[in-house]
Design an enzyme around this catalytic site. Structure first.
Site, PDB file in Angstrom:
ATOM      1  N   HIS A 153       0.999  -1.040   0.239  1.00 18.41           N
ATOM      2  CA  HIS A 153      -0.421   0.136   0.194  1.00 18.41           C
ATOM      3  C   HIS A 153       0.643   1.168  -0.237  1.00 18.41           C
ATOM      4  O   HIS A 153       1.903   0.898  -0.532  1.00 18.41           O
ATOM      5  CB  HIS A 153      -0.999  -0.066   1.226  1.00 18.41           C
ATOM      6  CG  HIS A 153      -0.624   0.190   2.708  1.00 18.41           C
ATOM      7  ND1 HIS A 153       0.272  -0.866   3.312  1.00 18.41           N
ATOM      8  CD2 HIS A 153       0.532   1.213   3.577  1.00 18.41           C
ATOM      9  CE1 HIS A 153       0.522  -0.282   4.189  1.00 18.41           C
ATOM     10  NE2 HIS A 153       0.846   0.756   4.570  1.00 18.41           N
ATOM     11  N   HIS A 199      -6.328  -1.329   4.332  1.00 21.49           N
ATOM     12  CA  HIS A 199      -6.429  -0.194   3.515  1.00 21.49           C
ATOM     13  C   HIS A 199      -5.122  -0.353   2.250  1.00 21.49           C
ATOM     14  O   HIS A 199      -4.028  -1.696   2.262  1.00 21.49           O
ATOM     15  CB  HIS A 199      -5.573   1.194   4.282  1.00 21.49           C
ATOM     16  CG  HIS A 199      -4.314   0.305   4.836  1.00 21.49           C
ATOM     17  ND1 HIS A 199      -3.649  -0.694   5.052  1.00 21.49           N
ATOM     18  CD2 HIS A 199      -3.357   1.520   4.847  1.00 21.49           C
ATOM     19  CE1 HIS A 199      -2.761  -0.140   5.330  1.00 21.49           C
ATOM     20  NE2 HIS A 199      -2.398   0.853   5.511  1.00 21.49           N
ATOM     21  N   HIS A 214       4.723   7.360   2.669  1.00 17.07           N
ATOM     22  CA  HIS A 214       5.520   6.536   2.580  1.00 17.07           C
ATOM     23  C   HIS A 214       5.217   5.469   1.262  1.00 17.07           C
ATOM     24  O   HIS A 214       3.769   5.092   1.489  1.00 17.07           O
ATOM     25  CB  HIS A 214       6.017   5.076   4.136  1.00 17.07           C
ATOM     26  CG  HIS A 214       4.215   4.895   4.055  1.00 17.07           C
ATOM     27  ND1 HIS A 214       3.478   5.165   5.667  1.00 17.07           N
ATOM     28  CD2 HIS A 214       3.851   3.813   4.640  1.00 17.07           C
ATOM     29  CE1 HIS A 214       2.731   4.886   5.769  1.00 17.07           C
ATOM     30  NE2 HIS A 214       2.675   4.053   5.216  1.00 17.07           N
ATOM     31  N   HIS A 246      -0.069  -0.104  14.493  1.00 16.27           N
ATOM     32  CA  HIS A 246      -0.443   0.935  14.207  1.00 16.27           C
ATOM     33  C   HIS A 246      -2.159   0.725  15.115  1.00 16.27           C
ATOM     34  O   HIS A 246      -2.468  -0.556  15.065  1.00 16.27           O
ATOM     35  CB  HIS A 246      -1.291   1.282  12.616  1.00 16.27           C
ATOM     36  CG  HIS A 246      -0.014   1.776  12.500  1.00 16.27           C
ATOM     37  ND1 HIS A 246       0.675   2.760  11.863  1.00 16.27           N
ATOM     38  CD2 HIS A 246       0.144   0.947  10.431  1.00 16.27           C
ATOM     39  CE1 HIS A 246       1.618   2.841  11.021  1.00 16.27           C
ATOM     40  NE2 HIS A 246       1.787   2.070  10.395  1.00 16.27           N
ATOM     41  N   TYR A 255       8.723   1.687  10.806  1.00 14.98           N
ATOM     42  CA  TYR A 255       8.863   3.215   9.342  1.00 14.98           C
ATOM     43  C   TYR A 255      10.340   3.206   9.473  1.00 14.98           C
ATOM     44  O   TYR A 255      10.863   3.449  10.451  1.00 14.98           O
ATOM     45  CB  TYR A 255       8.501   4.583   9.735  1.00 14.98           C
ATOM     46  CG  TYR A 255       6.956   4.748   9.574  1.00 14.98           C
ATOM     47  CD1 TYR A 255       5.761   4.271   8.268  1.00 14.98           C
ATOM     48  CD2 TYR A 255       5.837   5.484  10.294  1.00 14.98           C
ATOM     49  CE1 TYR A 255       4.865   4.082   8.878  1.00 14.98           C
ATOM     50  CE2 TYR A 255       4.182   5.501  10.496  1.00 14.98           C
ATOM     51  CZ  TYR A 255       4.049   4.636   8.932  1.00 14.98           C
ATOM     52  OH  TYR A 255       2.653   4.764   9.532  1.00 14.98           O
ATOM     53  N   GLU A 265       7.616   1.020   5.055  1.00 15.66           N
ATOM     54  CA  GLU A 265       7.049   0.483   5.787  1.00 15.66           C
ATOM     55  C   GLU A 265       7.188  -0.242   5.593  1.00 15.66           C
ATOM     56  O   GLU A 265       7.160  -1.161   4.622  1.00 15.66           O
ATOM     57  CB  GLU A 265       5.809   1.421   5.734  1.00 15.66           C
ATOM     58  CG  GLU A 265       5.318   0.087   7.107  1.00 15.66           C
ATOM     59  CD  GLU A 265       4.030   0.828   7.570  1.00 15.66           C
ATOM     60  OE1 GLU A 265       2.943   1.060   6.083  1.00 15.66           O
ATOM     61  OE2 GLU A 265       2.980   1.098   8.759  1.00 15.66           O
TER      62      GLU A 265
HETATM   63 FE   LIG Z   1       2.086   2.259   5.798  1.00 17.00          FE
END
Ligand SMILES: [Fe+2]
Length: 307
Positions: A153, A199, A214, A246, A255, A265
């Site tokens: 992503h 996501h 990122h 997260h 990160y 990431e």
């Molecule tokens: Fe991410």
């Protein structure tokens, strides 16, 4: 779930300052495979568990940052239908000829209100080296570096992300999985999915258009996150934050930065999203826990350092 329309992220192209240093980083350290070089000096890479020709392109430039992010759609008919919907909505769509990227069929390109270029395509060739499909081993060769499985992503920074949201929902049938509202109740950040991942693309509101926060690579699990951190220390890679988790997406994460300053990431886990899930909403006073669950506070770099 039945997946139709836009299937998944398939291609990210980013700019790097030193192509040799970048290839070393993404191949030897992140664990991607080098596919080859385009005629103009761009280098194509893929994750070890990806079937498509390539999924990441590094373009040599004097400025690091974002060029484009592309999604694969289910058929050429679907591609034409999305082109019609975008055009009817008022988005200017530009055709990209087949072969502009080796292995890729025709694409359509458009620029979001946040200043980011998004492409859609239906056809892409199989890579020469793909995962086993008959009596498969879990991997064809022993993973190296951080063990990147796939390009997963992207998180992008720019203005007018509420308009981005409207385009992704109304023209491309994405679902909003999570959002952060600012203290005035305006949209501050959005996490969008076209699949059952938490996501596939995300945006944070930012005054400058077209910025990259990122690009993320999926790795196996929490143990792989720990191994990736060990690789980062051994190879003296600049870590931004982590290993941590997260709250938003629930993914486990680190990160870190590539040699050009682009943030990467490594991401593991994340919940399963279904299209009838309600939107998860975070208030601004809880955004620290949303982004960095254990620290429960943002660092200054999260909001300020982009390429
Ligand atoms: Fe991410």
């Amino acid at each position: 779930m039945a997946m139709t329309g836009v299937l998944r992220p398939g291609l990210a192209q980013i700019r790097v300052l030193d192509i040799d240093a970048a290839v070393k980083h993404y191949v030897e350290h992140v664990g991607l495979m080098k596919v080859g070089t385009c005629g103009d000096g761009r280098v194509m890479l893929k994750g070890r568990d990806e079937f498509d020709h390539h999924s990441l392109v590094l373009r040599p430039s004097d400025q690091a940052g974002f060029d484009l992010f592309a999604f694969k759609v289910e058929s050429d008919e679907a591609l034409s239908a999305f082109e019609k919907r975008l055009t009817a909505y008022g988005v200017e769509v530009t055709p990209v000829a087949a072969g502009e990227q080796p292995g890729f069929g025709r694409r359509i390109a458009f620029t979001l209100p946040s200043g980011h270029r998004i492409d859609l395509y239906a056809e892409v060739a199989r890579a020469d080296e793909i995962p086993d499909v008959e009596n498969p081993y879990i991997w064809k060769s022993v993973p190296h570096g951080m063990g990147a499985i796939r390009m997963d992503h992207i998180l992008l920074y720019g203005p007018d992300i509420d308009k981005n949201l409207d385009i992704f929902e109304n023209c491309l049938d994405f679902k909003l999985a999570e959002k952060v509202d600012d203290p005035e109740g305006n949209v501050f950040a959005i996490w969008l999915t076209c699949s059952n991942k938490a996501h596939d693309i995300a945006f944070v509101r930012h005054p400058e258009p077209g910025k990259l926060h990122h690009v993320a690579f999926f790795i196996e699990d929490w143990n792989a996150i720990g191994h990736a951190a060990d690789v980062m220390v051994r190879e003296d890679i600049a870590i931004d934050l982590g290993p941590t988790r997260h709250g938003i997406t629930r993914g486990q994460t680190i990160y870190f930065f590539d040699p050009s300053g682009n943030r990467n990431e490594v991401f593991a886990g994340g919940y399963t999203f279904y299209p009838d899930d309600p939107v998860r909403t975070w208030s601004f006073d809880q955004v620290g826990r949303g982004i960095f669950y254990y620290e429960r506070a943002l660092n200054e770099r999260f909001l300020g350092v982009v390429t």
